[in-house]
Design a protein around this motif. Structure first.
Motif, PDB file in Angstrom:
ATOM      1  N   PHE A 245       0.838  -1.194   0.000  1.00  0.00           N
ATOM      2  CA  PHE A 245       0.000   0.000   0.000  1.00  0.00           C
ATOM      3  C   PHE A 245       0.870   1.239   0.000  1.00  0.00           C
ATOM      4  N   TRP A 246       0.362   2.256  -0.644  1.00  0.00           N
ATOM      5  CA  TRP A 246       0.978   3.575  -0.543  1.00  0.00           C
ATOM      6  C   TRP A 246      -0.017   4.523   0.112  1.00  0.00           C
ATOM      7  N   TYR A 247       0.477   5.184   1.155  1.00  0.00           N
ATOM      8  CA  TYR A 247      -0.319   6.167   1.868  1.00  0.00           C
ATOM      9  C   TYR A 247       0.366   7.521   1.771  1.00  0.00           C
ATOM     10  N   ARG A 248      -0.447   8.542   1.803  1.00  0.00           N
ATOM     11  CA  ARG A 248       0.064   9.905   1.865  1.00  0.00           C
ATOM     12  C   ARG A 248      -0.308  10.467   3.225  1.00  0.00           C
ATOM     13  N   GLN A 249       0.641  11.147   3.838  1.00  0.00           N
ATOM     14  CA  GLN A 249       0.391  11.715   5.150  1.00  0.00           C
ATOM     15  C   GLN A 249       0.861  13.160   5.177  1.00  0.00           C
ATOM     16  N   TYR A 250      -0.074  14.032   5.494  1.00  0.00           N
ATOM     17  CA  TYR A 250       0.266  15.427   5.717  1.00  0.00           C
ATOM     18  C   TYR A 250       0.617  15.604   7.182  1.00  0.00           C
ATOM     19  N   SER A 251       1.400  16.608   7.456  1.00  0.00           N
ATOM     20  CA  SER A 251       1.885  16.831   8.815  1.00  0.00           C
ATOM     21  C   SER A 251       0.737  16.949   9.807  1.00  0.00           C
ATOM     22  N   GLY A 252       0.788  16.159  10.854  1.00  0.00           N
ATOM     23  CA  GLY A 252      -0.225  16.218  11.902  1.00  0.00           C
ATOM     24  C   GLY A 252      -1.522  15.505  11.581  1.00  0.00           C
TER      25      GLY A 252
ATOM     26  N   PHE B 236      -3.271   0.500  -3.662  1.00  0.00           N
ATOM     27  CA  PHE B 236      -2.653  -0.737  -3.234  1.00  0.00           C
ATOM     28  C   PHE B 236      -2.353  -1.601  -4.449  1.00  0.00           C
ATOM     29  N   ILE B 237      -1.459  -2.544  -4.256  1.00  0.00           N
ATOM     30  CA  ILE B 237      -1.098  -3.467  -5.334  1.00  0.00           C
ATOM     31  C   ILE B 237      -0.733  -4.803  -4.706  1.00  0.00           C
TER      32      ILE B 237
END
Lengths: 117, 112
Positions: free
Chosen positions: B34-41, B49-50
């Motif tokens: 999985f690839w997730y994106r996370q912004y600060s806080g 996902f693959i």
């Protein structure tokens, strides 16, 4: 997608006190939930797996007596940080899996920022 | 914890360029990625996902998986400043409601 909520979103407490964090699945049932901890500029570290109706399973190095987990219903898991100390200050995030299968998605709560003074 | 490795960055790309993010994992039993994106806080948000070798495309994003090399990557085409965030690679080991192990994340900066 499914919604997971956490409460509180932030908490400040004195050293030595206990803090409870709630994680709720709002529109689906979750027999399993996961608790993560994230220190600044670091990744999510899995702390434990919360199992509805049974004991939580903890990752190596996580003190089960310090981080108490209760999964009392299919929609609620709680994490209690007992006798919190400044080094426990962190961002705590819970998640719940979606559909079964190898590629099931994890739905994350918005996180709880804990600051221990 | 199972090992999931990412270059911490920061990775800087100009607006409109392709950003390439890489991840390696140690457990050959890993089933899905999985690839997730996370912004600060904020908490992570799923990008894609693959679970099969090869490429998977979703809009401007392409995930690539090579199980033999234990390598998964994420390409972001036509990068936008709003793509600036930390990208987390996560590995799900086993089938069913199994645990995710995260890499340390790569910070991406897209410069206007």
């Amino acid at each position: 997608g499914a919604v997971v909520s956490q409460h509180p979103s932030w908490v400040i407490c004195k050293s030595g006190t206990s803090v409870k964090i709630e994680c709720r699945s709002l529109d689906f049932q979750a027999t399993t939930m996961f608790w993560y901890r994230q220190f600044p500029k670091q990744s999510l570290m899995l702390m434990a797996t919360s199992n509805e109706g049974s004991k939580a399973t903890y990752e190596q190095g996580v003190e089960k007596d310090k981080f108490l987990i209760n999964h009392a219903s299919l929609t609620l898991s709680t994490l209690t940080v007992t006798s919190a100390h400044p080094e426990d200050s962190s961002f705590y995030i819970c998640s719940a899996p979606g559909l079964a299968g190898a590629y099931n998605e994890q739905f994350f709560g918005p996180g709880t920022r804990l600051t221990v003074l | 914890q199972k090992e999931v490795e990412q270059n911490s960055g920061p990775l800087s790309v100009p607006e409109g360029a392709i950003a390439s993010l890489n991840c390696t994992y140690s457990d050959r039993g890993s089933q899905s990625f999985f690839w997730y994106r996370q912004y600060s806080g904020k908490s992570p948000e799923l990008i894609m996902f693959i679970y099969s070798n090869g490429d998977k495309e979703d809009g401007r994003f392409t995930a690539q998986l090579n199980k033999a090399s234990q390598y998964v990557s994420l390409l972001i085409r036509d990068s936008q400043p709003s793509d600036s965030a930390t990208y987390l690679c996560a590995v799900n080991i086993g089938w069913g409601f199994n645990k995710f192990y995260f890499g340390s994340g790569t910070k991406l900066n897209v410069k206007p």
